[in-house]
Design a protein around this motif. Structure first.
Motif, PDB file in Angstrom:
ATOM      1  N   MET A   1       0.822  -1.180   0.000  1.00  0.00           N
ATOM      2  CA  MET A   1       0.000   0.000   0.000  1.00  0.00           C
ATOM      3  C   MET A   1       0.873   1.253   0.000  1.00  0.00           C
ATOM      4  SD  MET A   1      -3.252   0.743   0.322  1.00  0.00           S
ATOM      5  CE  MET A   1      -4.345   1.991   0.804  1.00  0.00           C
ATOM      6  N   PHE A   2       1.851   1.267   0.930  1.00  0.00           N
ATOM      7  CA  PHE A   2       2.742   2.430   0.995  1.00  0.00           C
ATOM      8  C   PHE A   2       3.516   2.588  -0.312  1.00  0.00           C
ATOM      9  CE2 PHE A   2       2.647   2.065   5.724  1.00  0.00           C
ATOM     10  CZ  PHE A   2       2.269   3.362   5.979  1.00  0.00           C
ATOM     11  N   SER A   3       3.964   1.462  -0.881  1.00  0.00           N
ATOM     12  CA  SER A   3       4.814   1.545  -2.069  1.00  0.00           C
ATOM     13  C   SER A   3       4.071   2.132  -3.269  1.00  0.00           C
ATOM     14  CB  SER A   3       5.383   0.174  -2.420  1.00  0.00           C
ATOM     15  OG  SER A   3       4.332  -0.725  -2.675  1.00  0.00           O
ATOM     16  N   GLU A   4       2.738   2.021  -3.289  1.00  0.00           N
ATOM     17  CA  GLU A   4       1.973   2.622  -4.384  1.00  0.00           C
ATOM     18  C   GLU A   4       1.925   4.143  -4.263  1.00  0.00           C
ATOM     19  OE1 GLU A   4      -1.948   1.129  -5.131  1.00  0.00           O
ATOM     20  OE2 GLU A   4      -1.320  -0.924  -4.712  1.00  0.00           O
ATOM     21  N   TYR A   5       1.699   4.627  -3.045  1.00  0.00           N
ATOM     22  CA  TYR A   5       1.492   6.060  -2.842  1.00  0.00           C
ATOM     23  C   TYR A   5       2.753   6.813  -2.464  1.00  0.00           C
ATOM     24  CZ  TYR A   5      -3.346   4.639  -3.074  1.00  0.00           C
ATOM     25  OH  TYR A   5      -4.533   4.108  -3.497  1.00  0.00           O
ATOM     26  N   GLU A   6       3.662   6.117  -1.760  1.00  0.00           N
ATOM     27  CA  GLU A   6       4.932   6.738  -1.372  1.00  0.00           C
ATOM     28  C   GLU A   6       6.075   5.764  -1.677  1.00  0.00           C
ATOM     29  OE1 GLU A   6       5.298   8.769   2.426  1.00  0.00           O
ATOM     30  OE2 GLU A   6       3.154   8.433   2.725  1.00  0.00           O
ATOM     31  N   PRO A   7       6.521   5.703  -2.901  1.00  0.00           N
ATOM     32  CA  PRO A   7       7.556   4.730  -3.257  1.00  0.00           C
ATOM     33  C   PRO A   7       8.885   4.954  -2.528  1.00  0.00           C
ATOM     34  CG  PRO A   7       7.015   6.139  -5.132  1.00  0.00           C
ATOM     35  CD  PRO A   7       6.083   6.488  -4.033  1.00  0.00           C
ATOM     36  N   ASP A   8       9.129   6.131  -2.039  1.00  0.00           N
ATOM     37  CA  ASP A   8      10.385   6.422  -1.340  1.00  0.00           C
ATOM     38  C   ASP A   8      10.230   6.393   0.175  1.00  0.00           C
ATOM     39  OD1 ASP A   8      11.653   6.767  -3.783  1.00  0.00           O
ATOM     40  OD2 ASP A   8      11.113   8.889  -3.877  1.00  0.00           O
ATOM     41  N   ASN A   9       9.167   5.817   0.674  1.00  0.00           N
ATOM     42  CA  ASN A   9       8.911   5.768   2.112  1.00  0.00           C
ATOM     43  C   ASN A   9      10.012   4.957   2.795  1.00  0.00           C
ATOM     44  OD1 ASN A   9       7.853   4.674   4.675  1.00  0.00           O
ATOM     45  ND2 ASN A   9       6.019   5.820   4.101  1.00  0.00           N
ATOM     46  N   LEU A  10      10.562   5.508   3.881  1.00  0.00           N
ATOM     47  CA  LEU A  10      11.667   4.858   4.584  1.00  0.00           C
ATOM     48  C   LEU A  10      11.250   3.548   5.229  1.00  0.00           C
ATOM     49  CD1 LEU A  10      13.407   7.969   6.226  1.00  0.00           C
ATOM     50  CD2 LEU A  10      14.122   6.664   4.214  1.00  0.00           C
ATOM     51  N   LEU A  11      10.022   3.478   5.721  1.00  0.00           N
ATOM     52  CA  LEU A  11       9.557   2.231   6.340  1.00  0.00           C
ATOM     53  C   LEU A  11       9.446   1.105   5.307  1.00  0.00           C
ATOM     54  CD1 LEU A  11       6.816   3.534   8.798  1.00  0.00           C
ATOM     55  CD2 LEU A  11       9.092   2.676   9.356  1.00  0.00           C
ATOM     56  N   VAL A  12       8.986   1.442   4.119  1.00  0.00           N
ATOM     57  CA  VAL A  12       8.893   0.437   3.049  1.00  0.00           C
ATOM     58  C   VAL A  12      10.287  -0.053   2.679  1.00  0.00           C
ATOM     59  CG1 VAL A  12       8.253   0.062   0.633  1.00  0.00           C
ATOM     60  CG2 VAL A  12       6.728   1.341   2.134  1.00  0.00           C
ATOM     61  N   ARG A  13      11.225   0.874   2.520  1.00  0.00           N
ATOM     62  CA  ARG A  13      12.605   0.515   2.182  1.00  0.00           C
ATOM     63  C   ARG A  13      13.218  -0.351   3.275  1.00  0.00           C
ATOM     64  NH1 ARG A  13      15.019  -0.930  -1.669  1.00  0.00           N
ATOM     65  NH2 ARG A  13      13.818   0.588  -2.775  1.00  0.00           N
ATOM     66  N   GLN A  14      12.990  -0.006   4.539  1.00  0.00           N
ATOM     67  CA  GLN A  14      13.551  -0.775   5.643  1.00  0.00           C
ATOM     68  C   GLN A  14      12.942  -2.181   5.680  1.00  0.00           C
ATOM     69  OE1 GLN A  14      12.980   0.977   9.508  1.00  0.00           O
ATOM     70  NE2 GLN A  14      14.059  -0.675  10.569  1.00  0.00           N
ATOM     71  N   ALA A  15      11.639  -2.294   5.497  1.00  0.00           N
ATOM     72  CA  ALA A  15      10.986  -3.608   5.486  1.00  0.00           C
ATOM     73  C   ALA A  15      11.526  -4.472   4.342  1.00  0.00           C
ATOM     74  CB  ALA A  15       9.477  -3.444   5.374  1.00  0.00           C
ATOM     75  N   TYR A  16      11.717  -3.875   3.176  1.00  0.00           N
ATOM     76  CA  TYR A  16      12.246  -4.585   2.021  1.00  0.00           C
ATOM     77  C   TYR A  16      13.664  -5.093   2.307  1.00  0.00           C
ATOM     78  CZ  TYR A  16      13.784  -5.423  -2.774  1.00  0.00           C
ATOM     79  OH  TYR A  16      14.290  -5.991  -3.912  1.00  0.00           O
ATOM     80  N   ASN A  17      14.505  -4.225   2.858  1.00  0.00           N
ATOM     81  CA  ASN A  17      15.884  -4.613   3.169  1.00  0.00           C
ATOM     82  C   ASN A  17      15.941  -5.709   4.225  1.00  0.00           C
ATOM     83  OD1 ASN A  17      16.950  -2.849   1.303  1.00  0.00           O
ATOM     84  ND2 ASN A  17      17.230  -1.197   2.790  1.00  0.00           N
ATOM     85  N   GLU A  18      15.087  -5.615   5.244  1.00  0.00           N
ATOM     86  CA  GLU A  18      15.070  -6.639   6.279  1.00  0.00           C
ATOM     87  C   GLU A  18      14.596  -7.980   5.726  1.00  0.00           C
ATOM     88  OE1 GLU A  18      12.886  -5.325   9.692  1.00  0.00           O
ATOM     89  OE2 GLU A  18      14.303  -3.706  10.123  1.00  0.00           O
ATOM     90  N   ALA A  19      13.612  -7.942   4.843  1.00  0.00           N
ATOM     91  CA  ALA A  19      13.130  -9.180   4.233  1.00  0.00           C
ATOM     92  C   ALA A  19      14.241  -9.839   3.411  1.00  0.00           C
ATOM     93  CB  ALA A  19      11.909  -8.917   3.362  1.00  0.00           C
ATOM     94  N   LEU A  20      14.986  -9.048   2.651  1.00  0.00           N
ATOM     95  CA  LEU A  20      16.099  -9.598   1.877  1.00  0.00           C
ATOM     96  C   LEU A  20      17.186 -10.160   2.779  1.00  0.00           C
ATOM     97  CD1 LEU A  20      16.763  -7.170  -1.111  1.00  0.00           C
ATOM     98  CD2 LEU A  20      16.050  -9.540  -1.207  1.00  0.00           C
ATOM     99  N   ALA A  21      17.513  -9.426   3.819  1.00  0.00           N
ATOM    100  CA  ALA A  21      18.628  -9.812   4.679  1.00  0.00           C
ATOM    101  C   ALA A  21      18.301 -11.006   5.563  1.00  0.00           C
ATOM    102  CB  ALA A  21      19.049  -8.628   5.542  1.00  0.00           C
ATOM    103  N   PHE A  22      17.122 -11.023   6.156  1.00  0.00           N
ATOM    104  CA  PHE A  22      16.834 -12.031   7.168  1.00  0.00           C
ATOM    105  C   PHE A  22      15.950 -13.177   6.664  1.00  0.00           C
ATOM    106  CE2 PHE A  22      17.587  -8.084   9.587  1.00  0.00           C
ATOM    107  CZ  PHE A  22      18.744  -8.471  10.224  1.00  0.00           C
TER     108      PHE A  22
END
Length: 103
Positions: A1-22
């Protein structure tokens, strides 16, 4: 949802990075893929199925329904046809026991 309206949202980026890493263990995945790239692929023609093929073959036997043999009997017959000498066909069904499949 956030990625549609705010593609540069820091929480979205952090969640994406954590999913990749862990969750996906990106680092280990990259290392494994790099090792695979460096290896040679050897294709061999085989005379009979390997042990890794057994579960796939049994699964396909279980889907064929145009037979009066039990699955165990069909597996034993398949194993003997590929050279397994120690496989016995199980005894026929016991009288009075009816097996229904698919109902």
């Amino acid at each position: 949802m956030f990625s549609e309206y705010e593609p540069d949202n820091l929480l979205v980026r952090q969640a994406y990075n954590e999913a990749l890493a862990f969750q996906l263990e990106e680092f280990r995945l990259r290392m494994a893929l790099q090792r695979i790239i460096k290896q040679n692929i050897i294709l061999k023609t085989i005379e009979r199925p390997t042990p890794f093929a057994f579960p796939i073959m049994v699964d396909s036997l279980g889907r064929e329904r145009l037979t009066t043999e039990t699955l165990e009997e069909r597996i034993a017959k398949m194993a003997r046809s590929y050279g397994a000498s120690e496989v016995d066909i199980p005894d026929k069904r016991k009288p009075g026991i009816t097996r229904k499949k698919g109902f």
